[in-house]
Scaffold this active site. Structure first.
Site, PDB file in Angstrom:
ATOM      1  N   SER A   1       0.757  -1.174   0.111  1.00  0.00           N
ATOM      2  CA  SER A   1       0.068   0.038   0.127  1.00  0.00           C
ATOM      3  C   SER A   1       0.942   1.077   0.000  1.00  0.00           C
ATOM      4  CB  SER A   1      -0.917  -0.015   1.233  1.00  0.00           C
ATOM      5  OG  SER A   1      -1.470   1.295   1.323  1.00  0.00           O
TER       6      SER A   1
ATOM      7  N   TYR B   1      -1.517  -0.826  10.464  1.00  0.00           N
ATOM      8  CA  TYR B   1      -1.459  -1.103   9.005  1.00  0.00           C
ATOM      9  C   TYR B   1      -0.369  -0.411   8.491  1.00  0.00           C
ATOM     10  CZ  TYR B   1      -3.398  -1.108   4.306  1.00  0.00           C
ATOM     11  OH  TYR B   1      -3.565  -1.276   2.877  1.00  0.00           O
TER      12      TYR B   1
END
Length: 252
Positions: A137, A151
């Protein structure tokens, strides 16, 4: 591009980016093993693929991870490509009482499962001189949310894990790369328990944070992944590929 006679494992393949990747590989001739926890969603994706192997499994469980690799080899006879895509984005503040519980869950899903599956799959991929692609990501490269330390950390670690394994496996003729998507229309927001109105608000905010004023479809990520897995990218390993509609260069 053609992936005739190639065998591909796609984790997190029951929806979103993983589903798009599995469907595209299948359309290009690959034999696909699709891994997911939701059997109904998995079946829906399988109907869009040609003779796939569907594996209902939890990548955080070691026995399931072993079954994913073993069943794929047993069914198809080999393994060429591993796509580590399974991931979650549970939010938490470092000040929350459950901060460490969230951190442990996110790291187990986003990073440890990737490491363990790579450990299990690598000997088979060395035999076929295949490749591994990890789905990370842009959150690995830039902080977008104050509630996403777990995350963000998991994805940053995945990027460097990719480079580390690429360095080790290059001598075996195996390539390892990582894709860093920005905003993508998937069910990851829905999976956090948000209703449709809340989901629309989140995607609208994501769109406003991009230079190109758009949110990607999962198929765009699949396009990049299949390119990297193909012989067209035979000179690429240990590299990160950002596809974020310019969210990292947004200046206003």
């Amino acid at each position: 591009m053609s992936f005739n006679d190639k065998v591909v494992i796609v984790t997190g393949g029951s929806s979103g980016i993983g589903a798009a990747i599995a469907i595209q590989f299948s359309s290009l001739g690959a034999k696909v093993a699709i891994v997911g926890r939701n059997d109904k969603k998995l079946d829906a994706v399988a109907k869009k693929c040609k003779n796939p192997l569907t594996l209902v499994a939890d990548v955080t469980k070691e026995n399931d991870a072993k079954r994913i690799v073993n069943d794929t080899i047993k069914h198809f006879g080999k393994l060429d490509i591993l796509i580590n895509n399974a991931g979650i984005a549970n939010p938490a503040s470092i000040l929350d009482e459950n901060a460490m519980a969230v951190f442990d869950l996110v790291m187990a899903t986003n990073l440890r499962s990737c490491v363990y599956l790579t450990h299990l799959a690598a000997p088979h991929i060395i035999k076929t001189k295949g490749n591994i692609i990890n789905i990370s990501s842009v959150a690995a490269l830039q902080v977008y949310s104050k509630q996403s330390f777990a995350y963000n950390s998991s994805k940053a670690a995945m990027d460097h894990f990719t480079r580390s394994v690429a360095a080790e496996l290059a001598s075996h003729g195996v390539r390892v790369n990582v894709v860093n998507p920005g905003p993508v229309k998937t069910d990851i927001i829905e999976n956090l328990g948000m209703d449709k109105a809340q989901q629309e608000d989140v995607f609208a905010k994501m769109k406003s944070l991009t230079a190109l004023d758009r949110v990607s479809d999962a198929e765009e990520i699949a396009d990049l992944v299949t390119f990297l897995a193909s012989d067209k990218a035979k000179g690429i390993t240990g590299s990160s590929f950002v596809t974020d509609n310019g969210s990292m260069i947004k200046t206003d």
